[in-house]
Design an enzyme around this catalytic site. Structure first.
Site, PDB file in Angstrom:
ATOM      1  N   TRP A 369       0.960  -1.314  -0.123  1.00 35.61           N
ATOM      2  CA  TRP A 369      -0.083  -0.025  -0.034  1.00 35.61           C
ATOM      3  C   TRP A 369       0.809   1.193   0.088  1.00 35.61           C
ATOM      4  CZ3 TRP A 369      -2.168   2.517   5.020  1.00 35.61           C
ATOM      5  CH2 TRP A 369      -1.197   2.532   6.156  1.00 35.61           C
ATOM      6  N   ASP A 370       2.172   1.075  -0.202  1.00 32.64           N
ATOM      7  CA  ASP A 370       3.044   2.259   0.091  1.00 32.64           C
ATOM      8  C   ASP A 370       2.885   3.583  -0.962  1.00 32.64           C
ATOM      9  OD1 ASP A 370       4.195  -0.159   1.262  1.00 32.64           O
ATOM     10  OD2 ASP A 370       6.101   0.890   1.657  1.00 32.64           O
ATOM     11  N   GLU A 508       0.175  -3.393  12.520  1.00 32.06           N
ATOM     12  CA  GLU A 508       0.291  -4.775  12.362  1.00 32.06           C
ATOM     13  C   GLU A 508       0.751  -5.501  13.810  1.00 32.06           C
ATOM     14  OE1 GLU A 508       3.458  -5.047   9.443  1.00 32.06           O
ATOM     15  OE2 GLU A 508       2.220  -4.256   7.855  1.00 32.06           O
ATOM     16  N   LYS A 629       2.457  -0.371  16.037  1.00 35.82           N
ATOM     17  CA  LYS A 629       3.633  -0.461  15.355  1.00 35.82           C
ATOM     18  C   LYS A 629       3.881   0.775  14.522  1.00 35.82           C
ATOM     19  CE  LYS A 629       6.043  -2.912  11.669  1.00 35.82           C
ATOM     20  NZ  LYS A 629       5.673  -4.200  10.854  1.00 35.82           N
ATOM     21  N   GLN A 630       2.719   1.254  14.134  1.00 27.62           N
ATOM     22  CA  GLN A 630       2.802   2.555  13.393  1.00 27.62           C
ATOM     23  C   GLN A 630       1.393   3.298  13.239  1.00 27.62           C
ATOM     24  OE1 GLN A 630       3.038   1.419   9.253  1.00 27.62           O
ATOM     25  NE2 GLN A 630       2.270  -0.593   9.674  1.00 27.62           N
TER      26      GLN A 630
END
Length: 817
Positions: A369-370, A508, A629-630
């Site tokens: 998905w970057d 994640e 995580k993000q």
């Protein structure tokens, strides 16, 4: 290896502009693979890592050459259909020398007294100088220039100057093409390591030219490399001997012999042409490569054409913060490496946005998905490139429909990882970066990649007003992804709400509830808000194309009134969950999770970027804790302004107070480890208006992601393309307050204290616009031409910007011309 300046080194003695140079002076072996990634050269079609020409893959060095979209599938006992990977292609670099009867110069052979490497960003050239001493104490100076042509995507060149400093006699030079390469850059990606090339054939065309062809083992794609090597002394052709050699079982080359004297200069010019069976308008790759090389000019001609192409790109991709500013060089490094993978040459290809660029084999060369972090920057620079990359998704729409059908759903479901085809390439097991144990991997269930595709389609349309794309590709992508999410939503009549259950958000660390790993989560805030937005955009796109009969595609996607009414109902009634004080909960029952003892874990481990794996190695479960995580919930503030997010939540029927946004940011940011390179991009954006100091700190860290700590960096497996483009976009859009909304280009600049100005060039609705933002004013200049004026809003005041206009805005006073 001694580190220092060599008075005989032209690079050491030269006056190099720091803002345009990435320099490595000597260096330890542990960081070599990362440096080779950073010294990669490419043109959006072909890339070659910055390995020395005399090196082979030996655990320190890793020569790698890649073509965009060129993949192959290796058999793997863990997957019935094998593993798809970008292919390491025949190595065209090999070139070395020896005094006759001596050892061929190579890593471990002889002693490197000095080595200096420079990446010339302005001209797209890799410069290298080293001084080598053999066992007989013969000193030889080597100067090299390397390019992968931005003017002609099929050509690359290596020029080598050899200077025997203290010896004379017979000099032998070996130039080769090696087809015996394997994929081994990303050792953990076990399923894709190994030999992807077979049926290697080679030959000689003339005393200067050799060729090599190979076929991939499964996809049966052909590749051809033709190499021409010319040798002369002091600018004049020299008498020399030449013989064909095979330095390896699947290699071919020449050995040239020439007599030299001390301080004599021997020039070796190696030019290669690379074609594959994927290329358009090509009958046979070998024939095409031979023809291309026949017309290729000398080193100086290729260099001038290549540098000219780079100069034109820099004019379009200019982003200036001041030559003396510490950010200027990293900005150019990031821009350069983005254009290595995604350039105007990519437009003609069937390629997506590989998460690690074309710089290595990390993540198998797959597309995630970057692109969500890449397209906003490209939309305002080279929108036709964004369109071509989105067409990669459209070509795989049939596979996405079949994936949804296999899951018992309607619409389209794009895979979390994709490669050459539209099938899901996500692994089911992955090695832990902490323990090394192979564990179940549930990241492939991140169906929110569908929402990223829809978001990218709509933002491209908003920026460009490209009706032909919306009608031909965009509306189908929006409608089919909308159908998937509408089908996943289940209705609860007790409170007239829709639920979306069993999904994974961007974070994640959480793939299920405690004791239920891999089963997903219910009512993720990010997913439900994005679904509500995507359903509304699908309806809007359908209405736009239906309202212009000439734009309706010949294969129209029919949407009946009942389906549209259901979309509207879902987009107004999806469920959100809130924590105390009006903070959006990351997912339902998030508030029941335990708090982590952060101090204890920081004392134990220091760096917590791998916190999820650290907990697993202890036998614990990340699903138990309020950790991230993000960015997850905060991704909403990366994708939408505070006003837009407030509107979306209120549209769902919740009394959302935007004053709670800072508390929401602080809640999640204090529980985030930034285990993904994308995390600091999102958080730098989110913090830009509320905590500019921390925003700048996040940006500075992101700017150094691929430049810092080469010995321990995962950059050895490729560049972090989403982080690369994301840092540039923060400067381009976030700190200028630039957005496109309601067909209006809007600016609301707010520079951080670290910047006194910011200049860039953007392209909006075909109008080429130069921006210069300062603390107290902004200047907007439109290039002259026949384009239509566009509405421009600066700090809530709107003017029409016409070609040839220059508008100066006093940020605290008003607007003048």
């Amino acid at each position: 290896m001694p580190v220092g300046v060599d008075p005989g080194c032209e690079l050491c003695a030269g006056d190099l502009p720091d803002g345009w140079m990435l320099t490595y002076l000597d260096g330890d072996p542990a960081g070599e693979a990362t440096r080779e990634t950073m010294l990669t050269l490419g043109n959006g079609y072909l890339t070659t890592r910055g390995a020395p020409p005399e090196a082979t893959s030996d655990g320190v060095h890793y020569p790698g050459t890649y073509l965009a979209g060129f993949h192959n599938r290796l058999s793997d006992p863990g997957r019935a259909d094998g593993e798809d990977s970008i292919v390491n292609l025949p190595n065209w670099l090999p070139l070395t020398y020896r005094p006759a009867g001596g050892d061929w110069f190579a890593p471990g052979q002889g002693r490197r007294v000095h080595e200096h490497r420079v990446l010339d960003l302005r001209n797209g050239i890799y410069l290298r100088e080293l001084l080598a001493v053999d066992r007989q104490q013969r000193r030889t100076r080597i100067r090299q220039r390397r390019l992968v042509s931005m003017a002609n995507p099929h050509l690359a060149m290596l020029e080598t100057i050899l200077i025997p400093e203290n010896w004379s006699g017979r000099l032998e030079i070996r130039s080769a093409v090696d087809g015996g390469v394997v994929n081994s850059n990303a050792a953990a990606e076990a399923g894709t390591c190994g030999r992807h090339l077979t049926e290697v054939a080679s030959g000689k065309d003339d005393p200067e030219t050799v060729w090599l062809t190979a076929v991939t083992t499964s996809s049966r794609q052909r590749v051809a490399v033709v190499a021409r090597t010319r040798v002369d002394v002091a600018g004049a052709p020299a008498a020399h001997t030449s013989r064909v050699t095979a330095p390896g079982p699947d290699a071919v080359g020449h050995v040239f012999g020439i007599d030299v004297a001390p301080e004599g200069r021997v020039s070796v010019e190696k030019t290669v042409a690379v074609f594959s069976s994927r290329d358009r308008a090509v009958d046979a790759p070998l024939t095409a490569a031979r023809e291309e090389l026949r017309y290729a000019g000398t080193c100086d001609v290729l260099l001038a054409e290549h540098a000219g192409a780079w100069h034109r790109l820099w004019e379009r991709f200019r982003l200036d913060v001041g030559e003396s500013h510490r950010w200027q060089a990293p900005i150019r490094v990031h821009t350069f490496h983005l254009l290595q993978t995604l350039s105007p040459h990519t437009i003609a290809l069937d390629a997506g946005v590989p998460a690690r660029g074309l710089h290595g084999e990390g993540y198998h060369g797959h597309i995630f998905w970057d692109e969500l972090f890449v397209y906003p920057y490209l939309n305002l620079r080279l929108p036709e490139l964004t369109r071509a990359l989105l067409e990669y998704r459209h070509r795989r729409l049939t596979a996405a429909r079949r994936a949804a059908e296999s899951a018992g759903m309607v619409g389209a479901l794009f895979p979390w990882q994709s490669g050459s085809s539209g099938r899901d390439e996500s692994p089911s097991r992955s090695p832990s970066p902490v323990s090394g144990r192979w564990l179940d991997d549930y990241t492939g269930r991140q169906q929110h990649v569908n929402l990223a595709v829809a978001y990218c389609v709509w933002r491209y349309w908003e920026t460009t007003a490209d009706l032909s794309f919306l009608a031909g590709c965009g509306v189908k992508l929006l409608i089919e992804t909308a159908r998937f999410w509408a089908g996943l939503a289940t209705y609860d009549p007790s409170d007239d709400r829709y639920d979306i259950r069993g999904v994974l958000g961007p974070d994640e660390y959480h793939d299920g509830y405690p004791g239920r790993p891999g089963l997903g989560l219910d009512n993720c805030a990010y997913i439900n808000v994005m679904v509500a937005w995507a359903l509304a955009r699908a309806e809007e796109a359908y209405a736009i194309t239906r309202g212009q009969p000439g734009a309706v595609p010949w294969r129209e996607v029919a949407v009946d009134d009942d389906e549209r009414r259901r979309w509207a109902h879902i987009s107004h009634r999806l469920r959100l969950v809130f924590l105390d004080h009006g903070i959006l909960a990351q997912f339902e029952r998030y508030g029941d999770l335990a708090e982590l003892d952060w101090d204890r874990y920081r004392r134990r481990y220091g760096d917590l970027r791998l916190l999820g794996s650290l907990l697993q190695a202890e036998g614990d479960d990340p699903n138990r804790y309020k950790i991230s995580k993000q960015a997850d919930v905060l991704m909403l503030l990366y994708l939408f302004s505070a006003d837009e997010l407030t509107g979306l939540v209120r549209r769902l029927g919740y009394d959302f107070d935007p004053a709670r946004i800072p508390a929401t940011v602080e809640h999640y940011l204090s529980r985030t480890t930034h285990g993904s390179t994308l995390s600091r991009i999102a958080h730098a954006w989110v913090l830009a208006r509320t905590d500019r100091r921390r925003s700048v700190e996040m940006l500075q860290t992101a700017l150094g992601t691929d430049l810092a700590d080469p010995a321990h960096s995962s950059t050895r497996e490729g560049i972090h393309l989403g982080a690369t483009a994301g840092t540039l976009d923060i400067l381009q859009r976030c700190y200028t307050g630039l957005e496109v909304r309601d067909n209006v280009l809007r600016l609301d600049p707010l520079l951080p204290e670290e910047l006194d100005h910011l200049g860039c060039v953007i392209r909006y609705r075909n109008l080429l616009i130069t921006l210069r933002v300062e603390r107290d004013r902004v200047q907007i200049s439109a290039a002259a031409g026949a384009d239509q004026p566009v509405p421009l809003t600066v700090r809530e005041r709107t003017v029409m910007l016409a070609p040839g206009d220059t508008i100066t805005v006093a940020l605290h006073r008003g607007i003048g011309r």
